[in-house]
Scaffold this motif. Structure first.
Motif, PDB file in Angstrom:
ATOM      1  N   ASP A  83       0.829  -1.211   0.000  1.00  8.49           N
ATOM      2  CA  ASP A  83       0.000   0.000   0.000  1.00  8.49           C
ATOM      3  C   ASP A  83       0.861   1.256   0.000  1.00  8.49           C
ATOM      4  OD1 ASP A  83      -2.297  -1.525  -0.024  1.00  8.49           O
ATOM      5  OD2 ASP A  83      -2.719  -1.277   2.126  1.00  8.49           O
ATOM      6  N   GLU A  86       2.360   1.670  -3.478  1.00  5.07           N
ATOM      7  CA  GLU A  86       1.349   2.156  -4.420  1.00  5.07           C
ATOM      8  C   GLU A  86       1.053   3.635  -4.183  1.00  5.07           C
ATOM      9  OE1 GLU A  86      -1.982  -0.473  -4.023  1.00  5.07           O
ATOM     10  OE2 GLU A  86      -0.997  -2.071  -5.154  1.00  5.07           O
ATOM     11  N   ALA A  87       1.003   4.050  -2.912  1.00  3.19           N
ATOM     12  CA  ALA A  87       0.757   5.461  -2.604  1.00  3.19           C
ATOM     13  C   ALA A  87       1.913   6.326  -3.099  1.00  3.19           C
ATOM     14  CB  ALA A  87       0.560   5.651  -1.099  1.00  3.19           C
ATOM     15  N   ARG A  90       1.571   6.571  -6.861  1.00  5.51           N
ATOM     16  CA  ARG A  90       0.486   7.496  -7.210  1.00  5.51           C
ATOM     17  C   ARG A  90       0.913   8.941  -7.006  1.00  5.51           C
ATOM     18  NH1 ARG A  90      -2.863   3.951  -4.892  1.00  5.51           N
ATOM     19  NH2 ARG A  90      -2.878   5.019  -2.905  1.00  5.51           N
ATOM     20  N   HIS A  93       3.324   9.977  -9.731  1.00  6.01           N
ATOM     21  CA  HIS A  93       2.634  10.238 -10.997  1.00  6.01           C
ATOM     22  C   HIS A  93       1.867  11.565 -10.941  1.00  6.01           C
ATOM     23  CE1 HIS A  93       3.668   6.590 -13.081  1.00  6.01           C
ATOM     24  NE2 HIS A  93       3.254   5.844 -12.062  1.00  6.01           N
ATOM     25  N   GLU A  94       1.243  11.843  -9.801  1.00  4.36           N
ATOM     26  CA  GLU A  94       0.530  13.114  -9.666  1.00  4.36           C
ATOM     27  C   GLU A  94       1.491  14.297  -9.755  1.00  4.36           C
ATOM     28  OE1 GLU A  94      -1.621  12.788  -6.001  1.00  4.36           O
ATOM     29  OE2 GLU A  94      -2.968  11.250  -6.803  1.00  4.36           O
TER      30      GLU A  94
END
Length: 170
Positions: A83, A86-87, A90, A93-94
């Motif tokens: 998790d 993945e965070a 993310r 990518h943001e």
């Protein structure tokens, strides 16, 4: 289980000893360990089945429960790590998307001459690196590619360090 002296007292002692060593154990865990112990030796070879079970099952239950608990802990830690990863991805990518949008806005705020100059520089850079693309560089659609390359170059020159964008632009 064959007929043997197995009174209620022995059953409650087995239950209490098992629960004392592993308080969260279930009757199923205890019965599974009883079954395992009885399968290890043939029933006929066990001189004192009640004694064998009373001495060996509570420790076996404790070991089985501890192993189960460790597996659950490892699984939970693995899920937490996944998790977190993945965070991080993310968030990365943001951040990359936000930086790209800022670079596009900066590119669009340039004069038309400057934008065309940057696009032409990228065309020349690509053709220097890959002369085999000379016949294709004039085809429709390549202008957008050169524009994107110009924005990427603008981002590399004015934005955050290039290593932050290695995934998005490779």
């Amino acid at each position: 289980m064959p007929d043997t002296i197995w009174d209620d007292g022995a059953i409650s002692i087995l239950w209490n000893d098992s629960r004392q060593k592993a308080p969260q154990c279930t009757a199923e865990m205890i019965l599974e360990q009883v079954s395992n112990k009885l399968k290890m030796k043939s029933w006929a070879r066990i001189q004192n089945p009640v004694g064998l079970l009373l001495t060996s099952v509570p420790s076996a239950v404790q070991a089985a429960f501890s192993a189960s608990k460790r597996r659950e802990q490892v699984r939970t830690e693995r899920e937490i790590a996944l998790d977190k990863r993945e965070a991080q991805i993310r968030l990365q990518h943001e951040q990359e998307l936000a930086a790209w949008k800022r670079a596009e806005e900066a590119f669009e705020s340039l004069s038309q001459d400057k934008k065309q100059h940057l696009v032409n520089e990228e065309r020349q850079r690509l053709l220097c690196e890959h002369p085999e693309y000379a016949d294709r560089a004039q085809l429709p659609g390549w202008e957008q590619s050169f524009r994107s390359r110009a924005i990427k170059a603008l981002l590399a020159n004015t934005g955050p360090p290039a290593h932050e964008f290695q995934f998005a632009f490779t």
